[in-house]
Design an enzyme around this catalytic site. Sequence first.
Site, mmCIF file in Angstrom:
data_model
loop_
_atom_site.group_PDB
_atom_site.id
_atom_site.type_symbol
_atom_site.label_atom_id
_atom_site.label_comp_id
_atom_site.label_asym_id
_atom_site.label_seq_id
_atom_site.Cartn_x
_atom_site.Cartn_y
_atom_site.Cartn_z
ATOM 1 N N HIS A 60 0.798 -1.219 0.000
ATOM 2 C CA HIS A 60 0.000 0.000 0.000
ATOM 3 C C HIS A 60 0.839 1.282 0.000
ATOM 4 C CE1 HIS A 60 -2.998 -2.906 0.641
ATOM 5 N NE2 HIS A 60 -3.659 -2.388 1.659
ATOM 6 N N ASP A 131 -6.974 -3.861 -1.199
ATOM 7 C CA ASP A 131 -7.301 -3.238 0.081
ATOM 8 C C ASP A 131 -8.747 -3.483 0.481
ATOM 9 O OD1 ASP A 131 -6.596 -1.792 2.452
ATOM 10 O OD2 ASP A 131 -7.803 -0.142 1.717
ATOM 11 N N HIS A 135 -16.301 -4.987 5.712
ATOM 12 C CA HIS A 135 -17.123 -4.145 6.583
ATOM 13 C C HIS A 135 -18.544 -4.069 6.040
ATOM 14 C CE1 HIS A 135 -13.529 -3.053 8.655
ATOM 15 N NE2 HIS A 135 -13.010 -2.454 7.597
#
Length: 195
Positions: A60, A131, A135
């Site tokens: 990242h 990524d 959720h």
Amino acid sequence: ILGQPALAPYDGGETSPGPAVETDEEILDWVRRDAETARRSTERALRLARQAGRRLHVLHVTSAEELPLLAEARDIATVEAAVPHLILSAPECYERLGTYAQINPPIREARHQEALWRAINEGAIDNIGSDHAPHTRADKDGIGVDRTPAGANAVEQYHAPLDAIFTDPKRTPENLLLWFHHLPWDYRMASGRTL
């Protein structure tokens, strides 16, 4: 104060001027985890890897400031950039998506996104990650930036922007052609070379 530059502590208690924010006096993640902090963290990780005599994979990467350090460390480090950092830029994504744009490391301004694409085109980024994080909508719709989890909850959101970039082999960076296309070995690239 809404619309005023924010000051946020980072790495060692110093302060860094941030952008104007409009979030009920909360400061977005990307202010607290600024590009200088990212650069120093990457610099430290590279130093520790060299001291330990180990290889390092840096996940990242988000800032233009990290890329020169990583370019100098190709002998020990491989590099990954995540899709959200390639297709979104601040502050627009935060204004449009709110907490759905909240990821770690944070999405940065367009100059960082442009630097990441240059690094991809130059072969300085070894792979691209998603990524993604599982959720729920309720998690991401929580109250306030500091009370919602970081991470992108829908990998399918990446299809349209990436498809627009990589569908045409002639627009795909040469070093990524075989990532996105099944082409014959005699396919002629823009450089005049064949695969």
